[in-house]
Scaffold this motif. Sequence first.
Motif, short mmCIF file in Angstrom:
data_model
loop_
_atom_site.label_atom_id
_atom_site.label_comp_id
_atom_site.label_asym_id
_atom_site.label_seq_id
_atom_site.Cartn_x
_atom_site.Cartn_y
_atom_site.Cartn_z
N LYS A 2 8.84 -5.37 8.12
CA LYS A 2 9.79 -6.40 7.67
C LYS A 2 9.40 -7.77 8.24
N ALA A 3 9.78 -8.83 7.50
CA ALA A 3 9.43 -10.18 7.92
C ALA A 3 10.00 -10.49 9.31
N ASN A 6 7.82 -9.00 11.95
CA ASN A 6 6.58 -9.76 12.08
C ASN A 6 6.80 -11.01 12.91
N ASP A 373 0.75 -12.28 7.11
CA ASP A 373 1.98 -11.81 6.49
C ASP A 373 1.91 -10.28 6.41
N THR A 375 4.15 -8.23 5.75
CA THR A 375 5.00 -7.58 4.75
C THR A 375 4.15 -7.17 3.54
N ARG A 376 2.94 -7.71 3.43
CA ARG A 376 2.12 -7.49 2.23
C ARG A 376 0.95 -6.53 2.46
#
Length: 477
Positions: A2-3, A6, A373, A375-376
């Motif tokens: 999850k952001a 991170n 990132d 999340t990706r």
Amino acid sequence: MKAEQNELITRIGPGTPCGNLMRHYWQPVALVDEFNPALDPHMAVRPVKAVRILGQDLVLFRNAAGEYGLLDRDCPHRGADLSFGRNEGDGLRCPFHGWKFNVTGQCIETPAEPTQPGPGSPLCSRIKQRSYPLLERSGVLFGWFGPEGSTPPPFPALDCFTAPLTHTFAFKGLWSCNWLQAFEVGIDPAHASYLHRFFNDESLDESYGRQFRGASVGEVGGERWPMTKVMREFDQPEISFEALPYGMQITSLRPMTEALTHVRVTNSIFPHTFVIPLSETMTITQMHVPVDDTHTYWYSIFTSFGAPVDKETMRIQRLNAVTLPDYIPKSGRHNNWGFNPEEQVSRTFLGMGEDDINVHDQWACESMGPIQDRTREHLGTTDKLIMANRRVLLKAIETVQAGGTPPGMADATVALQRIGPDTVDGIAPAADCTAWWRQAVDTKRQGAPWNAALTIPPSSVIDPLAPPVYSPHEEAS
Ligand code: FES
Ligand SMILES: [Fe+2]
């Protein structure tokens, strides 16, 4: 991921959860070489450096007695930048109104004050700039950034800190990315067969000081194999790891024939250091200290278990790739990291040079962006270490938030007992590669001319209340 998670594991500024965690560990602040006039002529007249670490701006200076001071950079009078200060031998004087500070941060003069200008005046005694404890080990200055007045953990007796200056060499470089992606590239055993793949091997005679160019320990049918050949021809490592109090011991097996297996043992030391083999007799201990959220200095200490390190050769090899005084790489996003499409077709998997693999790792972590990132991303089975490390990191952040001591070298009982750790890159009998590599490590330790034995030297214990101790300065040849 999850952001929010991170964000939690990447942001390290003052007051952030991960920043609070990082401040439980000794952090490399500068190379002793940065004060060497042969490498930075300004140091002959003014041994002062602006330092940024963990999102904090500091000034590092050396007085005439050879003692270092690491102070907050904003002058406690009205906030001017002390890294422009006048180094007067007994202290650093702010050029704005002349207030002067010794290496402990104590104000020793306020010359414009008509009634209280001198040392020991009530005003001077009241003013103390925040200073940070420093230790010098193996050509690196380490700082402690825990809460003011807190007790630092003991310094661990790792091989790289136990070996004498003749058998270590320290270097550093700046990467423009978050600390965690720099570290996660370092502990990833699968990438060596791809990112660092060379289509041709070089003569083993040319391998000194160069990662993967040396030979694996052992032989295949009487022949010595360069690590580059093993990595290229056996590109699906079986990765396993053992969680230990200091971090992880990582084993990568590459079955070669029915009778032979390549074994590579490396270590991660929580939260941001790895220890890997460079050659049969040398290891690399590499730390990844956050400068701020989007910049990281890697510090490497090369440690020899054999002959003294040829520092001149090691230094020249590495100085080619950076500009001084701040060890900024000449390759980077601005010039596509030196990418050469012809080379990618004919000579290397990546196309960014055959001399120094450091730029390969730099590309891997910088090309993800300043903060990856997560999340990706899509993790595979070879990323199990990365996942395990993130779990430990999240838990450690929670521990600190709850007021506890995080794992690894922040814990005095772990730091006091930690030695080694062992590394190997070798070709072992498939039937019993574990016994083989342990024997290879023992042989390497017994051959070391310094005390590389598996005992805990008393020097691993430091008195945090004692003044900083500096070992003799190393002269560049
Ligand atoms: S701001 Fe530094 S002496 Fe005034
Ligand atoms: Fe790498």
